[in-house]
Design a protein around this motif. Structure first.
Motif, PDB file in Angstrom:
ATOM      1  N   VAL A 133       0.841  -1.205   0.000  1.00 31.78           N
ATOM      2  CA  VAL A 133       0.000   0.000   0.000  1.00 31.78           C
ATOM      3  C   VAL A 133       0.871   1.249   0.000  1.00 31.78           C
ATOM      4  O   VAL A 133       0.624   2.206  -0.752  1.00 31.78           O
ATOM      5  CB  VAL A 133      -0.944  -0.002   1.228  1.00 31.78           C
ATOM      6  N   LEU A 134       1.916   1.245   0.834  1.00 32.49           N
ATOM      7  CA  LEU A 134       2.820   2.395   0.903  1.00 32.49           C
ATOM      8  C   LEU A 134       3.545   2.619  -0.417  1.00 32.49           C
ATOM      9  O   LEU A 134       3.646   3.750  -0.908  1.00 32.49           O
ATOM     10  CB  LEU A 134       3.838   2.190   2.027  1.00 32.49           C
ATOM     11  N   ASN A 135       4.050   1.539  -0.999  1.00 25.80           N
ATOM     12  CA  ASN A 135       4.783   1.665  -2.266  1.00 25.80           C
ATOM     13  C   ASN A 135       3.887   2.148  -3.395  1.00 25.80           C
ATOM     14  O   ASN A 135       4.300   2.950  -4.236  1.00 25.80           O
ATOM     15  CB  ASN A 135       5.416   0.323  -2.643  1.00 25.80           C
ATOM     16  N   HIS A 136       2.659   1.663  -3.396  1.00 23.70           N
ATOM     17  CA  HIS A 136       1.737   2.033  -4.466  1.00 23.70           C
ATOM     18  C   HIS A 136       1.262   3.481  -4.332  1.00 23.70           C
ATOM     19  O   HIS A 136       0.898   4.119  -5.321  1.00 23.70           O
ATOM     20  CB  HIS A 136       0.530   1.093  -4.454  1.00 23.70           C
ATOM     21  N   ASN A 137       1.281   3.988  -3.109  1.00 23.68           N
ATOM     22  CA  ASN A 137       0.753   5.335  -2.866  1.00 23.68           C
ATOM     23  C   ASN A 137       1.815   6.306  -2.353  1.00 23.68           C
ATOM     24  O   ASN A 137       1.479   7.329  -1.761  1.00 23.68           O
ATOM     25  CB  ASN A 137      -0.391   5.260  -1.841  1.00 23.68           C
ATOM     26  N   LYS A 138       3.094   6.000  -2.597  1.00 25.03           N
ATOM     27  CA  LYS A 138       4.160   6.821  -2.024  1.00 25.03           C
ATOM     28  C   LYS A 138       4.123   8.274  -2.489  1.00 25.03           C
ATOM     29  O   LYS A 138       4.562   9.172  -1.776  1.00 25.03           O
ATOM     30  CB  LYS A 138       5.521   6.210  -2.321  1.00 25.03           C
ATOM     31  N   ASN A 139       3.569   8.511  -3.664  1.00 23.34           N
ATOM     32  CA  ASN A 139       3.491   9.888  -4.158  1.00 23.34           C
ATOM     33  C   ASN A 139       2.268  10.636  -3.633  1.00 23.34           C
ATOM     34  O   ASN A 139       2.115  11.835  -3.854  1.00 23.34           O
ATOM     35  CB  ASN A 139       3.466   9.900  -5.687  1.00 23.34           C
ATOM     36  N   LYS A 140       1.392   9.888  -2.948  1.00 24.66           N
ATOM     37  CA  LYS A 140       0.161  10.499  -2.449  1.00 24.66           C
ATOM     38  C   LYS A 140       0.230  10.803  -0.955  1.00 24.66           C
ATOM     39  O   LYS A 140      -0.659  11.447  -0.416  1.00 24.66           O
ATOM     40  CB  LYS A 140      -1.025   9.571  -2.715  1.00 24.66           C
ATOM     41  N   ILE A 141       1.276  10.302  -0.292  1.00 25.31           N
ATOM     42  CA  ILE A 141       1.390  10.497   1.151  1.00 25.31           C
ATOM     43  C   ILE A 141       1.743  11.941   1.455  1.00 25.31           C
ATOM     44  O   ILE A 141       2.694  12.493   0.905  1.00 25.31           O
ATOM     45  CB  ILE A 141       2.462   9.556   1.746  1.00 25.31           C
ATOM     46  N   LYS A 142       0.953  12.552   2.340  1.00 26.63           N
ATOM     47  CA  LYS A 142       1.190  13.954   2.700  1.00 26.63           C
ATOM     48  C   LYS A 142       1.962  14.036   4.012  1.00 26.63           C
ATOM     49  O   LYS A 142       1.754  13.258   4.908  1.00 26.63           O
ATOM     50  CB  LYS A 142      -0.151  14.686   2.838  1.00 26.63           C
TER      51      LYS A 142
END
Length: 240
Positions: free
Chosen positions: A231-240
């Protein structure tokens, strides 16, 4: 529990659940059963959670009446006034020796903690029994869960976040139906129990927040960590 005024009170020689008395109640309303063996009081929500087998029985659904020849173990936590023989049974079975952990002073009462402990132990025991696990007992589960609370129950075992023990016994199904997801979010840090392994002789439990338990579900720790990593790898660009 006994401090809540019952909406309905009825008498019967032994512990009996009467459909016509219970069903009109709201989930958070209480009913009281006065018997020769003692007086029992619980909410409709408690009844549907702990006595699920009764609610599904033909005797209750069709005949409107379900009674016990002998008081079952799980009913003893709802005993608010009792005779001496039931008092002894309660002391021997339900674990009155469990004391309130020091860190829970001013967070919840001993009665609230014992109720939480029994309900969690019974729920896991019932689930594992239904899954075919043998040679397990509610008392061994209760002991293991209590030990887990003593060994770090202030924080979520998986995230390290502070748990809110003031939330136990506060969840109301009626309010949840109205409030939906926003209501449930208020209980994200409600302490729950995760069955960490399937060791039957020495069961291991972890205390964690409701939201964590919802996410982890039946996954092993390694499986859970693998999902979190993906989940983190797939959304790493979305983490604020």
């Amino acid at each position: 529990m006994s401090g809540n005024k019952p909406t309905v009170t009825y008498k019967y020689s032994r512990l009996t659940f009467k459909k016509d008395k219970i069903e009109p109640l709201k989930d958070d309303e209480y009913f009281r059963v006065v018997t020769h063996e003692g007086t029992f009081q619980m909410s409709k929500s408690d009844f549907y959670t702990v006595f699920k087998n009764v609610t599904k029985s033909r005797a209750y659904k069709k005949d409107g009446l379900y009674n016990y020849v002998k008081v079952p173990q799980r009913a003893l936590q709802y005993l608010v006034d009792n005779t001496s023989n039931v008092t002894t049974q309660k002391q021997n079975i339900t674990g009155l020796h469990y004391s309130l952990p020091d860190f829970l002073v001013n967070q919840c009462t001993l009665q609230e903690y014992k109720k939480w402990l029994h309900r969690k132990a019974f729920a896991h025991f019932k689930r594992d029994s239904d899954r075919g696990m043998k040679n397990i007992s509610c008392s061994s589960y209760k002991k293991a869960i209590h030990e887990a609370v003593l060994n770090g129950g202030q924080h979520d075992a998986y995230t390290g976040e502070q748990l809110n023990w003031k939330l136990i016994s506060k969840y109301r199904n009626e309010e949840a139906r109205v409030g939906g997801r926003q209501y449930k979010k208020k209980f994200w840090y409600l302490p729950t129990v995760d069955h960490y392994d399937n060791n039957r002789e020495n069961p291991t439990f972890k205390i964690c927040a409701w939201k964590t338990n919802d996410c982890k579900n039946d996954l092993t720790l390694n499986e859970f960590l693998e999902v979190c990593e993906k989940v983190l790898n797939h959304n790493k660009n979305k983490i604020k």
